[in-house]
Scaffold this active site. Structure first.
Site, PDB file in Angstrom:
ATOM      1  N   CYS A 112       0.389  -0.697   0.534  1.00  0.00           N
ATOM      2  CA  CYS A 112       0.069  -0.517   0.208  1.00  0.00           C
ATOM      3  C   CYS A 112       1.076   1.101   0.153  1.00  0.00           C
ATOM      4  CB  CYS A 112      -0.934   0.125   1.430  1.00  0.00           C
ATOM      5  SG  CYS A 112      -1.545   0.850   1.187  1.00  0.00           S
ATOM      6  N   CYS A 126     -10.423  10.428   8.907  1.00  0.00           N
ATOM      7  CA  CYS A 126      -8.950   9.805   8.359  1.00  0.00           C
ATOM      8  C   CYS A 126      -7.709  10.076   8.957  1.00  0.00           C
ATOM      9  CB  CYS A 126      -8.705   9.574   7.107  1.00  0.00           C
ATOM     10  SG  CYS A 126      -7.480   9.315   5.970  1.00  0.00           S
TER      11      CYS A 126
HETATM   12  N1  SAH Z   1      -7.191   9.010  -0.734  1.00  0.00           N
HETATM   13  C1  SAH Z   1      -7.412   7.773  -1.182  1.00  0.00           C
HETATM   14  C2  SAH Z   1      -6.670   7.298  -0.728  1.00  0.00           C
HETATM   15  C3  SAH Z   1      -6.531   6.472   0.161  1.00  0.00           C
HETATM   16  S1  SAH Z   1      -7.537   6.309   1.419  1.00  0.00           S
HETATM   17  C4  SAH Z   1      -9.575   7.786  -0.649  1.00  0.00           C
HETATM   18  O1  SAH Z   1      -9.787   8.380   0.373  1.00  0.00           O
HETATM   19  O2  SAH Z   1      -9.724   6.852  -1.038  1.00  0.00           O
HETATM   20  C5  SAH Z   1      -7.807   4.475   1.551  1.00  0.00           C
HETATM   21  C6  SAH Z   1      -8.743   4.146   2.088  1.00  0.00           C
HETATM   22  O3  SAH Z   1      -8.734   3.969   3.477  1.00  0.00           O
HETATM   23  C7  SAH Z   1     -10.079   5.444   1.521  1.00  0.00           C
HETATM   24  O4  SAH Z   1     -11.173   3.942   1.082  1.00  0.00           O
HETATM   25  C8  SAH Z   1     -10.180   5.733   3.406  1.00  0.00           C
HETATM   26  O5  SAH Z   1     -11.766   6.159   3.468  1.00  0.00           O
HETATM   27  C9  SAH Z   1      -9.966   4.615   4.066  1.00  0.00           C
HETATM   28  N2  SAH Z   1      -9.923   5.162   4.922  1.00  0.00           N
HETATM   29  C10 SAH Z   1      -9.372   6.461   5.788  1.00  0.00           C
HETATM   30  N3  SAH Z   1      -9.461   6.107   7.203  1.00  0.00           N
HETATM   31  C11 SAH Z   1      -9.855   5.330   8.038  1.00  0.00           C
HETATM   32  C12 SAH Z   1      -9.970   4.808   8.615  1.00  0.00           C
HETATM   33  N4  SAH Z   1      -9.749   5.225   9.795  1.00  0.00           N
HETATM   34  N5  SAH Z   1     -10.810   3.185   9.156  1.00  0.00           N
HETATM   35  C13 SAH Z   1     -10.519   2.553   7.772  1.00  0.00           C
HETATM   36  N6  SAH Z   1     -10.643   2.712   6.664  1.00  0.00           N
HETATM   37  C14 SAH Z   1      -9.770   4.781   6.537  1.00  0.00           C
HETATM   38 FE1  SF4 Z   2      -8.035   9.140   1.481  1.00  0.00          FE
HETATM   39 FE2  SF4 Z   2      -9.450  11.365   3.032  1.00  0.00          FE
HETATM   40 FE3  SF4 Z   2      -7.779  10.451   3.764  1.00  0.00          FE
HETATM   41 FE4  SF4 Z   2      -6.918  12.123   1.525  1.00  0.00          FE
HETATM   42  S1  SF4 Z   2      -8.544  12.218   4.085  1.00  0.00           S
HETATM   43  S2  SF4 Z   2      -6.734  10.424   2.375  1.00  0.00           S
HETATM   44  S3  SF4 Z   2      -9.044  11.499   0.698  1.00  0.00           S
HETATM   45  S4  SF4 Z   2      -9.259   9.621   3.159  1.00  0.00           S
END
Ligand code: SAH
Ligand code: SF4
Length: 360
Positions: A112, A126
């Site tokens: 990843c 996130c």
């Molecule tokens: N920015 C992109 C890719 C990176 S995040 C996106 O948002 O798709 C990768 C994945 O992890 C995304 O589906 C995001 O929503 C998820 N994600 C982020 N924080 C998370 C969390 N705390 N628990 C589970 N999934 C999470």
């Molecule tokens: Fe993905 Fe949103 Fe986290 Fe950026 S902030 S990495 S878009 S889930």
């Protein structure tokens, strides 16, 4: 700094490398040799390139560099998942996660990778989004995460195997579509059969729903898998969770996804994180079914990984199964993502630029 004026060879395709060698007055075949050293053997010192004449090695060392990022720290999960903290030339750090595909001793790995240092999208749930945005990564820094991880993994597992990593997911720190050119360039390099040789179908790009990026990717003639982070089936909730939804609301997003499927004939994946008391009621399931059913798609349910300082909670396992069941009954292709690396905060969304913990 001495390295400032050196030419970066990592990230060059074979044509660019040939051009560079020709500019040094060297024959083209030297480029193929160096290409193999970089992308097959993840070698970053010219002095290790034993089939290159000594005089040329010294000359290359003066004018060029191969910046495979260093693994500064790593944490190993009980399930074998490893999280690497990698350092770029300017000392910026990103996290890369290596995930074993099974418990078998000879298993292959998925990687990843990150596309940005931090993330400007700022999703409410996130860890990366909460840590702010620093800069985009260059294509060579994305490719470098793969080579640096493979080198570290080979060392740890004591094997020279070049095929340890078979799958790449662009799901680390950052929003790939906001660093579009570098992201696509990195895919082409990872895919080259003379080099790292990862099949396009083994590459997944995940986006928070950047419509412009999805439309562009549809026209690239790539066979990669597109994953869309959906997380909510109505605009009000989705905008609260993912601020980008204000720019690209659901109807525009779904139109772009349908266009992607029409153009590529590839099944897409909708990711849906399950947040307790937020998005997993019966009406959420019904709205999700209505939204996704007309599209050639899988839904991947992800139980939320809790992030310290944020108020979102992971649902109970019975709530998870109930929601899963509703979607199945509604006729969706649905899978539940197995939690990996949660004990080392390597699971999705726990990657934070800020958190610099000690690792073993
Ligand atoms: N920015 C992109 C890719 C990176 S995040 C996106 O948002 O798709 C990768 C994945 O992890 C995304 O589906 C995001 O929503 C998820 N994600 C982020 N924080 C998370 C969390 N705390 N628990 C589970 N999934 C999470
Ligand atoms: Fe993905 Fe949103 Fe986290 Fe950026 S902030 S990495 S878009 S889930």
């Amino acid at each position: 700094m001495e390295t400032k004026h050196k030419i970066e060879l990592l990230g060059m395709d074979i044509q660019a490398l040939e051009k560079y060698l020709l500019s040094l007055g060297e024959p083209k075949f030297r480029a193929s040799q160096i290409y193999t050293w970089i992308y097959r053997k993840q070698v970053s010192s010219f002095y290790e390139m034993s089939d290159i004449p000594k005089e040329l090695r010294a000359r290359l060392d003066e004018s060029a560099q191969i910046s495979i990022p260093r693994v500064l720290k790593q944490r190993v999960s009980q399930d074998g998942t490893r999280k690497f903290l990698m350092e770029m030339n300017d000392k910026k750090k990103v996290e890369t996660v290596v995930i074993p595909q099974s418990r078998d001793k000879h298993t292959r790995y998925s990687l990843c990778i990150s596309t940005q240092v931090g993330c400007p999208v700022g999703c409410a749930f996130c860890a990366t989004g909460q840590s702010g945005f620093q800069r985009n990564l260059a294509a060579y820094e994305m490719v470098g995460q793969v080579l640096g991880s493979r080198r570290e993994l080979a060392k740890r597992l004591k094997t020279p195997d070049e095929t340890l990593i078979t799958n790449i997911v662009y799901m680390g720190m950052g929003e790939p579509m906001l660093n579009y050119e570098a992201m696509v360039e990195s895919i082409r390099i990872l895919n080259d059969h003379r080099g790292i040789n990862i099949g396009q179908r083994h590459i997944t790009v995940s986006t928070a729903g950047d419509v412009k990026g999805i439309e562009r990717l549809a026209g690239e003639d790539l066979q990669v898998t597109l994953a869309i982070s959906l997380h909510a089936s109505n605009d009000e909730l989705r905008s609260q969770l993912i601020p980008l939804n204000r720019k690209y609301p659901l109807h525009e997003l779904m139109q772009a996804v349908k266009y992607y499927v029409d153009q590529t004939h590839r099944r897409v994946t909708f990711e849906y994180i399950m947040l307790d008391d937020v998005n997993i009621a019966l009406e959420d399931a019904q709205a999700l079914i209505k939204l996704v059913k007309p599209v050639l798609a899988n839904v991947n349910l992800i139980p939320y990984n809790e992030v310290s300082g944020l108020e979102f909670r992971k649902p109970s396992s019975s709530a998870v199964s109930r929601f899963f069941g509703w979607l199945k009954e509604g006729g969706l292709e649905v899978t539940l993502r197995e939690e990996r690396g949660a004990d080392i905060e390597a699971a999705c969304g726990q990657l934070s630029a800020r958190r610099d913990r000690k690792v073993r």
